[in-house]
Design a protein around this motif. Structure first.
Motif, PDB file in Angstrom:
ATOM      1  N   MET A 143     -13.754  10.962   2.839  1.00 55.43           N
ATOM      2  CA  MET A 143     -14.565   9.757   2.979  1.00 55.43           C
ATOM      3  C   MET A 143     -14.725   9.033   1.648  1.00 55.43           C
ATOM      4  O   MET A 143     -14.807   7.808   1.599  1.00 55.43           O
ATOM      5  N   ILE A 144     -14.744   9.793   0.555  1.00 52.30           N
ATOM      6  CA  ILE A 144     -14.800   9.163  -0.771  1.00 52.30           C
ATOM      7  C   ILE A 144     -13.471   8.474  -1.074  1.00 52.30           C
ATOM      8  O   ILE A 144     -13.427   7.324  -1.525  1.00 52.30           O
ATOM      9  N   LEU A 145     -12.364   9.185  -0.810  1.00 50.50           N
ATOM     10  CA  LEU A 145     -11.041   8.625  -1.093  1.00 50.50           C
ATOM     11  C   LEU A 145     -10.739   7.426  -0.202  1.00 50.50           C
ATOM     12  O   LEU A 145      -9.994   6.520  -0.587  1.00 50.50           O
ATOM     13  N   GLY A 146     -11.304   7.406   1.006  1.00 45.75           N
ATOM     14  CA  GLY A 146     -11.020   6.325   1.949  1.00 45.75           C
ATOM     15  C   GLY A 146     -11.871   5.089   1.781  1.00 45.75           C
ATOM     16  O   GLY A 146     -11.636   4.079   2.457  1.00 45.75           O
ATOM     17  N   MET A 147     -12.864   5.139   0.882  1.00 45.51           N
ATOM     18  CA  MET A 147     -13.770   3.998   0.720  1.00 45.51           C
ATOM     19  C   MET A 147     -13.027   2.734   0.301  1.00 45.51           C
ATOM     20  O   MET A 147     -12.323   2.721  -0.707  1.00 45.51           O
ATOM     21  N   GLY A 148     -13.196   1.689   1.082  1.00 48.03           N
ATOM     22  CA  GLY A 148     -12.649   0.389   0.719  1.00 48.03           C
ATOM     23  C   GLY A 148     -11.151   0.268   0.862  1.00 48.03           C
ATOM     24  O   GLY A 148     -10.568  -0.728   0.432  1.00 48.03           O
ATOM     25  N   LEU A 149     -10.478   1.269   1.479  1.00 51.24           N
ATOM     26  CA  LEU A 149      -9.025   1.220   1.601  1.00 51.24           C
ATOM     27  C   LEU A 149      -8.610   0.919   3.039  1.00 51.24           C
ATOM     28  O   LEU A 149      -9.268   1.349   3.979  1.00 51.24           O
ATOM     29  N   PRO A 150      -7.485   0.216   3.208  1.00 46.59           N
ATOM     30  CA  PRO A 150      -6.929   0.050   4.555  1.00 46.59           C
ATOM     31  C   PRO A 150      -6.526   1.403   5.131  1.00 46.59           C
ATOM     32  O   PRO A 150      -6.387   2.382   4.400  1.00 46.59           O
ATOM     33  N   SER A 151      -6.281   1.445   6.439  1.00 44.13           N
ATOM     34  CA  SER A 151      -6.067   2.722   7.126  1.00 44.13           C
ATOM     35  C   SER A 151      -4.858   3.494   6.612  1.00 44.13           C
ATOM     36  O   SER A 151      -4.938   4.709   6.415  1.00 44.13           O
ATOM     37  N   ILE A 152      -3.739   2.828   6.378  1.00 40.34           N
ATOM     38  CA  ILE A 152      -2.517   3.547   6.027  1.00 40.34           C
ATOM     39  C   ILE A 152      -2.600   4.181   4.635  1.00 40.34           C
ATOM     40  O   ILE A 152      -2.350   5.380   4.489  1.00 40.34           O
ATOM     41  N   PRO A 153      -2.967   3.436   3.568  1.00 37.01           N
ATOM     42  CA  PRO A 153      -3.107   4.120   2.280  1.00 37.01           C
ATOM     43  C   PRO A 153      -4.212   5.165   2.291  1.00 37.01           C
ATOM     44  O   PRO A 153      -4.100   6.199   1.624  1.00 37.01           O
ATOM     45  N   ALA A 154      -5.280   4.926   3.048  1.00 37.93           N
ATOM     46  CA  ALA A 154      -6.353   5.918   3.137  1.00 37.93           C
ATOM     47  C   ALA A 154      -5.816   7.227   3.704  1.00 37.93           C
ATOM     48  O   ALA A 154      -6.103   8.321   3.197  1.00 37.93           O
ATOM     49  N   TYR A 155      -5.020   7.113   4.771  1.00 33.51           N
ATOM     50  CA  TYR A 155      -4.447   8.334   5.353  1.00 33.51           C
ATOM     51  C   TYR A 155      -3.458   8.994   4.390  1.00 33.51           C
ATOM     52  O   TYR A 155      -3.476  10.211   4.199  1.00 33.51           O
ATOM     53  N   LEU A 156      -2.576   8.196   3.781  1.00 34.58           N
ATOM     54  CA  LEU A 156      -1.558   8.759   2.890  1.00 34.58           C
ATOM     55  C   LEU A 156      -2.183   9.538   1.736  1.00 34.58           C
ATOM     56  O   LEU A 156      -1.732  10.634   1.383  1.00 34.58           O
ATOM     57  N   ILE A 157      -3.236   8.974   1.151  1.00 31.92           N
ATOM     58  CA  ILE A 157      -3.876   9.629   0.009  1.00 31.92           C
ATOM     59  C   ILE A 157      -4.580  10.909   0.449  1.00 31.92           C
ATOM     60  O   ILE A 157      -4.440  11.962  -0.184  1.00 31.92           O
TER      61      ILE A 157
ATOM     62  N   ALA B 250       0.835  -1.197   0.000  1.00 35.81           N
ATOM     63  CA  ALA B 250       0.000   0.000   0.000  1.00 35.81           C
ATOM     64  C   ALA B 250       0.873   1.252   0.000  1.00 35.81           C
ATOM     65  O   ALA B 250       0.608   2.214  -0.742  1.00 35.81           O
ATOM     66  N   CYS B 251       1.932   1.232   0.802  1.00 39.28           N
ATOM     67  CA  CYS B 251       2.844   2.382   0.842  1.00 39.28           C
ATOM     68  C   CYS B 251       3.563   2.562  -0.494  1.00 39.28           C
ATOM     69  O   CYS B 251       3.796   3.698  -0.937  1.00 39.28           O
ATOM     70  N   ALA B 252       3.919   1.447  -1.139  1.00 40.88           N
ATOM     71  CA  ALA B 252       4.615   1.531  -2.426  1.00 40.88           C
ATOM     72  C   ALA B 252       3.732   2.130  -3.508  1.00 40.88           C
ATOM     73  O   ALA B 252       4.155   3.019  -4.258  1.00 40.88           O
ATOM     74  N   ILE B 253       2.486   1.666  -3.584  1.00 39.02           N
ATOM     75  CA  ILE B 253       1.617   2.173  -4.640  1.00 39.02           C
ATOM     76  C   ILE B 253       1.186   3.611  -4.358  1.00 39.02           C
ATOM     77  O   ILE B 253       1.023   4.419  -5.275  1.00 39.02           O
ATOM     78  N   VAL B 254       1.042   3.953  -3.093  1.00 40.69           N
ATOM     79  CA  VAL B 254       0.725   5.339  -2.754  1.00 40.69           C
ATOM     80  C   VAL B 254       1.899   6.245  -3.123  1.00 40.69           C
ATOM     81  O   VAL B 254       1.710   7.419  -3.439  1.00 40.69           O
ATOM     82  N   GLY B 255       3.122   5.671  -3.118  1.00 41.89           N
ATOM     83  CA  GLY B 255       4.282   6.438  -3.571  1.00 41.89           C
ATOM     84  C   GLY B 255       4.120   6.930  -4.994  1.00 41.89           C
ATOM     85  O   GLY B 255       4.579   8.036  -5.345  1.00 41.89           O
ATOM     86  N   ILE B 256       3.458   6.130  -5.846  1.00 44.94           N
ATOM     87  CA  ILE B 256       3.173   6.563  -7.223  1.00 44.94           C
ATOM     88  C   ILE B 256       2.245   7.771  -7.217  1.00 44.94           C
ATOM     89  O   ILE B 256       2.478   8.770  -7.917  1.00 44.94           O
ATOM     90  N   ILE B 257       1.197   7.701  -6.417  1.00 47.17           N
ATOM     91  CA  ILE B 257       0.223   8.794  -6.335  1.00 47.17           C
ATOM     92  C   ILE B 257       0.877  10.060  -5.792  1.00 47.17           C
ATOM     93  O   ILE B 257       0.668  11.162  -6.322  1.00 47.17           O
ATOM     94  N   ILE B 258       1.690   9.904  -4.753  1.00 50.79           N
ATOM     95  CA  ILE B 258       2.359  11.064  -4.153  1.00 50.79           C
ATOM     96  C   ILE B 258       3.329  11.689  -5.147  1.00 50.79           C
ATOM     97  O   ILE B 258       3.432  12.926  -5.254  1.00 50.79           O
ATOM     98  N   ALA B 259       4.054  10.860  -5.906  1.00 49.60           N
ATOM     99  CA  ALA B 259       5.009  11.377  -6.891  1.00 49.60           C
ATOM    100  C   ALA B 259       4.303  12.207  -7.962  1.00 49.60           C
ATOM    101  O   ALA B 259       4.750  13.304  -8.311  1.00 49.60           O
ATOM    102  N   VAL B 260       3.194  11.679  -8.477  1.00 52.98           N
ATOM    103  CA  VAL B 260       2.440  12.418  -9.500  1.00 52.98           C
ATOM    104  C   VAL B 260       1.870  13.715  -8.919  1.00 52.98           C
ATOM    105  O   VAL B 260       1.926  14.775  -9.550  1.00 52.98           O
ATOM    106  N   THR B 261       1.346  13.622  -7.712  1.00 51.00           N
ATOM    107  CA  THR B 261       0.805  14.807  -7.044  1.00 51.00           C
ATOM    108  C   THR B 261       1.861  15.890  -6.903  1.00 51.00           C
ATOM    109  O   THR B 261       1.593  17.086  -7.087  1.00 51.00           O
TER     110      THR B 261
END
Length: 650
Positions: free
Chosen positions: A473-487, A429-440
């Motif tokens: 709440m939309i971004l956190g739907m269906g996600l574990p706690s750590i990726p939900a927070y990171l995003i 989850a942290c690795a894939i969120v790294g992609i989102i953070i990089a693009v952001t």
């Protein structure tokens, strides 16, 4: 008569419920003993690497993070089948190839490390090939472990980076080619090997391992038994036991759904037997389990990532988060108590419950590692990683003090294996969120999103907070706690910081509402898992969960407008006053929802009670006085009603 105790063992039926709502738990169980043993020892070696490097020091940042991601990718393809229909007993050839390819990536980084550093971001063809493989492997591993939502979100961000120049309006950017993105995702420590993976490879891995060692020593059973001893015989006792036990366990294990099933297997039937409805029983377990992620000291491991992202010491984060988390649990217990009082739902017989003294005598020494950890974090001046390393050793040593908690060598090795396996989902989850953070970061999406939220809110901070809440709440739907927070911290928190809200308040605000996506229909995974255990209607359980957690929905607004609750820039005297009025305010929310205090509360006073709650949770002294005046009216009405009923009884 035998004492009631909570068994932490999960049966096949409960395991099915976990796997249905938590894809992370759906792993392979190999039929070949030799293969199972090989994976077991691979997991042990992975844990030993992280444990030893936490003491002697890790290799260079890029080397260490690439090795961590590769090891986690290796376990991902070994443990998680490609689809629900794929065999969970055998390891197909293609997964073996993907697992070995995952290790090949870090091998490339380690061998070519001097040249990678020398190129300073000017990637060559081999970098492109290896980097592209890494992105594909991370996306596929995430799809298997967390499901499609997070994977699709990352792919949308990749597409946005590639084609954003064609988007009109404020979200347009100059556009990036694939080589620029691979450079950001692979070579840079701002992409897949970014901060989130850095935290996962150090703090999170060690604290998951710490939790596994504590579990092997019997800490889970201790939490459950002490909850039974403290609250089991009180009015509505089983529900209070669920709240207390799930809060303790949830802070450590970091998975709301696993927490629901582990504790709920025992507490939900007890709640139903006491007289609570199926939906309410499920809602109690769900809200308490989700709240564990908000509860210091571990906060489901999110506290470590928050400390890194906010740039504040971990020990400070848990201090700031303490009062809001306590208020959240007080809100649940108050509602549970009022409902039990209203319906005369008595607790469990005292003679069937363990006694506090007996529980403490038998397993109270297991609290020593937690006290030791807090002492290290607050007073030693040592790093969090070193503190976790020492706490694991202290846990093992403490377990040896009594025979009933003593860990065998096999228990210790099992904890090492479980620690590595338990980290896989978090690491991916942290690795894939790294992609989102990089693009952001490179596209300026975060800043543009902040501007868009502020524009929607206009000049009103409250309106901006509401839009941010909905976004989280939309971004956190269906996600574990750590990726939900990171995003949510990457996309939504900057808007609040830009408005002048303290950064820790902004991050806690988005974290709370990312977590509450697990309770809020239509995608309320924790509530649905609880409904699977209780036999209640999932949507009704979700709605009941929202009512129970209502104080939690208000608390983030409290600490944004009232920073004293976070102990920010205040004196202890003011903080105590604000905490006291906030507790009364949370209690009044329970009165408003349940319509009960000493006796039934009329509708007009329920509305007044809710207004009273809103007035008391501010830091304004005048508003507090008005709130206490409403409270006085309510108390007089209730005492007169009690007196009248007593008179009629005679």
């Amino acid at each position: 008569m035998s004492k009631i105790t909570i068994d932490n063992q999960i049966g096949d039926e409960q395991l099915e419920i976990i796997e249905k709502y938590d894809k992370e738990q759906k792993t392979r169980s190999f039929d070949k003993a030799s293969l199972a043993k090989m994976i077991y020892w691979a997991a042990v070696i992975i844990s030993l690497y992280h444990f030893i490097t936490s003491f002697v020091g890790a290799p260079a940042t890029l080397k260490h993070r690439s090795l961590h991601v590769s090891m986690m990718l290796f376990l991902s393809f070994i443990l998680y089948p490609a689809s629900d229909k794929a065999s969970r007993k055998k390891l197909p050839v293609y997964d073996t190839v993907l697992a070995l390819l995952s290790l090949g990536i870090t091998l490339y980084v380690w061998i070519d490390y001097p040249n990678i550093i020398a190129r300073a971001g000017l990637i060559n063809r081999m970098d492109m090939i290896v980097g592209t493989c890494l992105v594909v492997l991370v996306l596929e591993a995430s799809r298997r472990i967390s499901g499609l939502p997070l994977t699709l979100l990352a792919m949308v961000f990749i597409a946005y980076a590639l084609f954003g120049r064609n988007i009109p309006g404020i979200f347009s950017h100059r556009g990036y080619d694939w080589s620029s993105l691979v450079n950001q995702f692979f070579i840079s420590t701002d992409g897949i090997y970014g901060t989130s993976v850095g935290v996962a490879s150090s703090y999170i891995f060690l604290f998951i391992l710490f939790g596994e060692v504590m579990n092997k020593s019997g800490m889970g059973k201790f939490f459950n038994d002490i909850a039974l001893a403290l609250a089991g015989s009180s009015m509505g006792g089983p529900a209070k036991v669920a709240v207390i036990a799930s809060g303790f366990l949830g802070s450590i294990n970091g998975s709301a759904i696993a927490n629901v099933v582990t504790t709920g297997t025992f507490t939900i039937p007890l709640m139903k037997k006491t007289g609570y409805s199926k939906e309410f029983a499920g809602a109690v377990e769900a809200t308490a389990s989700v709240g564990g992620q908000l509860l210091p000291p571990i906060m489901g491991a999110t506290a470590f990532i928050m400390a890194e992202m906010v740039g504040i010491k971990y020990s400070s984060i848990i201090v700031y988060a303490a009062i809001p988390a306590i208020l959240y649990y007080i809100g649940i217990i108050i509602q549970v108590h009022f409902r039990a009082s209203k319906r005369n739902l008595v607790g469990l017989p005292k003679e069937e419950l363990p006694k506090v003294g007996d529980v403490m005598k038998e397993s109270g020494h297991l609290l020593i590692p937690i006290v030791f950890l807090l002492g290290m974090l607050f007073f030693s001046g040592k790093t969090v990683v070193f503190s976790a390393f020492c706490s694991i050793l202290v846990t093992i040593a403490t377990s040896m003090l009594k025979k009933n908690t003593r860990m065998s060598l096999k228990d210790m090795i099992d904890a090492l294996a479980s620690g590595a396996k338990g980290t896989v989902s978090v690491a991916m989850a942290c690795a894939i969120v790294g992609i989102i953070i990089a693009v952001t970061s490179i596209t300026g999406f975060g800043l543009n999103m902040a501007n868009a939220i502020i524009q929607l809110g206009g000049t009103s901070i409250l309106a901006t907070l509401i839009f941010t809440m909905v976004t989280c709440m939309i971004l956190g739907m269906g996600l574990p706690s750590i990726p939900a927070y990171l995003i949510t911290a990457t996309i939504a928190a900057p808007a609040l910081v830009k408005l002048g809200i303290p950064v820790v308040a902004a991050h806690l605000f988005v974290f709370y509402f990312a977590m509450f996506a697990n309770l809020t229909p239509p995608v309320a995974l924790a509530a649905f898992a609880a409904a699977g255990l209780s036999g209640g209607d999932p949507m009704k359980t979700g709605i009941a969960s929202v009512k129970l957690a209502l104080a939690g929905f208000i608390i983030p607004y409290m600490f944004v407008f009232n920073n004293e609750i976070l102990l920010l820039n205040t004196t202890w005297l003011i903080a105590l006053r604000v905490a006291f009025t906030s507790i009364i305010g949370v209690m009044m929310i329970g009165v408003a929802i349940e319509g009960y205090l000493l006796k039934q509360v009329p509708v007009w006073l329920r509305a007044a009670s809710f207004l009273c709650a809103l007035l008391l949770i501010t830091a304004n002294v005048m508003q507090d006085m008005v709130g206490f005046a409403i409270l006085a009216v309510l108390l007089v009405q209730q005492m007169l009603k009690v007196k009248k009923e007593k008179a009629n009884a005679y």
